[in-house]
Design a protein around this motif. Sequence first.
Motif, mmCIF file in Angstrom:
data_model
loop_
_atom_site.group_PDB
_atom_site.id
_atom_site.type_symbol
_atom_site.label_atom_id
_atom_site.label_comp_id
_atom_site.label_asym_id
_atom_site.label_seq_id
_atom_site.Cartn_x
_atom_site.Cartn_y
_atom_site.Cartn_z
ATOM 1 N N PRO A 90 38.827 50.752 46.857
ATOM 2 C CA PRO A 90 40.119 51.281 47.315
ATOM 3 C C PRO A 90 41.079 50.147 47.641
ATOM 4 N N GLU A 91 42.351 50.376 47.393
ATOM 5 C CA GLU A 91 43.342 49.318 47.583
ATOM 6 C C GLU A 91 43.350 48.781 49.009
ATOM 7 N N ASP A 92 43.084 49.651 49.976
ATOM 8 C CA ASP A 92 43.123 49.181 51.360
ATOM 9 C C ASP A 92 41.901 48.345 51.737
ATOM 10 N N GLN A 93 40.967 48.144 50.772
ATOM 11 C CA GLN A 93 39.789 47.330 51.043
ATOM 12 C C GLN A 93 39.758 46.019 50.260
ATOM 13 N N VAL A 94 40.768 45.768 49.424
ATOM 14 C CA VAL A 94 40.705 44.578 48.572
ATOM 15 C C VAL A 94 40.677 43.288 49.389
ATOM 16 N N SER A 95 41.222 43.319 50.595
ATOM 17 C CA SER A 95 41.259 42.105 51.403
ATOM 18 C C SER A 95 39.882 41.691 51.912
ATOM 19 N N ARG A 96 38.868 42.501 51.661
ATOM 20 C CA ARG A 96 37.502 42.177 52.094
ATOM 21 C C ARG A 96 36.699 41.448 51.027
ATOM 22 N N PHE A 97 37.246 41.356 49.797
ATOM 23 C CA PHE A 97 36.435 40.919 48.671
ATOM 24 C C PHE A 97 37.118 39.823 47.857
ATOM 25 N N GLY A 98 36.326 39.182 46.994
ATOM 26 C CA GLY A 98 36.898 38.384 45.924
ATOM 27 C C GLY A 98 37.388 39.329 44.846
ATOM 28 N N ILE A 99 38.611 39.138 44.375
ATOM 29 C CA ILE A 99 39.256 40.048 43.426
ATOM 30 C C ILE A 99 39.616 39.271 42.164
ATOM 31 N N ILE A 100 39.466 39.905 41.004
ATOM 32 C CA ILE A 100 39.809 39.223 39.760
ATOM 33 C C ILE A 100 41.238 39.560 39.335
ATOM 34 N N ALA A 101 41.839 38.603 38.652
ATOM 35 C CA ALA A 101 43.079 38.829 37.908
ATOM 36 C C ALA A 101 42.754 38.678 36.438
ATOM 37 N N GLY A 102 43.396 39.483 35.602
ATOM 38 C CA GLY A 102 43.125 39.402 34.175
ATOM 39 C C GLY A 102 43.698 40.583 33.444
ATOM 40 N N GLU A 103 43.094 40.900 32.301
ATOM 41 C CA GLU A 103 43.571 42.028 31.511
ATOM 42 C C GLU A 103 42.394 42.702 30.825
ATOM 43 N N ALA A 104 42.545 44.017 30.606
ATOM 44 C CA ALA A 104 41.478 44.794 29.982
ATOM 45 C C ALA A 104 41.374 44.473 28.500
ATOM 46 N N VAL A 105 40.137 44.339 28.016
ATOM 47 C CA VAL A 105 39.897 44.205 26.580
ATOM 48 C C VAL A 105 39.164 45.427 26.029
ATOM 49 N N SER A 106 38.647 46.277 26.933
ATOM 50 C CA SER A 106 38.043 47.559 26.564
ATOM 51 C C SER A 106 37.999 48.404 27.829
ATOM 52 N N ASP A 107 37.410 49.598 27.739
ATOM 53 C CA ASP A 107 37.370 50.492 28.895
ATOM 54 C C ASP A 107 36.632 49.880 30.079
ATOM 55 N N ASP A 108 35.610 49.080 29.819
ATOM 56 C CA ASP A 108 34.808 48.558 30.920
ATOM 57 C C ASP A 108 34.686 47.036 30.939
ATOM 58 N N VAL A 109 35.520 46.339 30.198
ATOM 59 C CA VAL A 109 35.477 44.877 30.173
ATOM 60 C C VAL A 109 36.890 44.311 30.334
ATOM 61 N N TRP A 110 37.010 43.332 31.233
ATOM 62 C CA TRP A 110 38.260 42.581 31.399
ATOM 63 C C TRP A 110 38.028 41.123 31.027
ATOM 64 N N LYS A 111 39.062 40.483 30.514
ATOM 65 C CA LYS A 111 39.074 39.026 30.406
ATOM 66 C C LYS A 111 39.647 38.474 31.702
ATOM 67 N N VAL A 112 38.903 37.587 32.361
ATOM 68 C CA VAL A 112 39.288 37.084 33.677
ATOM 69 C C VAL A 112 40.232 35.894 33.520
ATOM 70 N N GLU A 113 41.325 35.933 34.279
ATOM 71 C CA GLU A 113 42.268 34.812 34.297
ATOM 72 C C GLU A 113 42.130 33.974 35.560
#
Length: 271
Positions: free
Chosen positions: A158-181
């Motif tokens: 949930p968006e209100d919990q992102v501050s508790r975790f390491g979060i990735i930036a990137g873009e989707a390459v399929s439904d369940d895979v992102w390329k990490v930036e």
Amino acid sequence: MKALIPAAGLGTRFLPVTKSVPKEMLPVVDRPQIQYIVEEGLASGADEVVIINSREKKIIEDYFTENAHLVSHLRAKGKDAYADEVQHVGELPVSYVYQDEPLGLGHAVHCAAEKTGDEPFFVLLGDVIVPGNDMLVRMKEVSDAHNGASVIAVLPVPEDQVSRFGIIAGEAVSDDVWKVESLVEKPAVEDAPSNLAVFGRYLLSPRVMDLLAEVKPGAGGEIQLTDAMDAVLKEEEMYALIIDGDEGFDLGTVDSWLETNNILYQRRFGK
């Protein structure tokens, strides 16, 4: 290929029980949580699990040591199912290296550098378990499809919990895979580049282990795995496998450990 399990931590959130019983040995239904993680590592195709241990936690090593006397005693009593379980645990291909100072996750992983050599390796954090044992296999498939790139597991939060975790930036390459930036550690909600949180399962290229030798200590004097992963992104591609919330279970707090026990007990024995 090796699967590494960092296990030298103090288990502070579970004190006072972890004063004498390692957190990794706390039961989840009918076996210690570290057994789930060892078996998951072996199910990935790894030829060996390497536990990065503390010398104060010999009980972990005792658990994975053969005990022929107990096996024979159980069989003599007609308790073959128990004997099979004890024998199975003692035959698992587990080895150990030691982290003698609490210098962070990156330092713990680098303690196993001689074990991994110039091969990719898995890292399985002990705060989560994956009873289905298929997540690492799927991560390896993603890596193979992208020329051996590093792959991390991520979980939508949930968006209100992102501050508790390491979060990735990137873009989707399929439904369940992102390329990490990039990787952002505990961002404010308004600054979070996504809601995909790093879950605690990694398939890392050998270059990450090289870079861990160069990472400088950060806050608290600790060497962070995230810093080496940030550095490798400047040289290599990295991908993220998006997992479902019911694939893995959090064991990081007393509340989540109890909840996990209840869920998995119902899965195995509920009517």
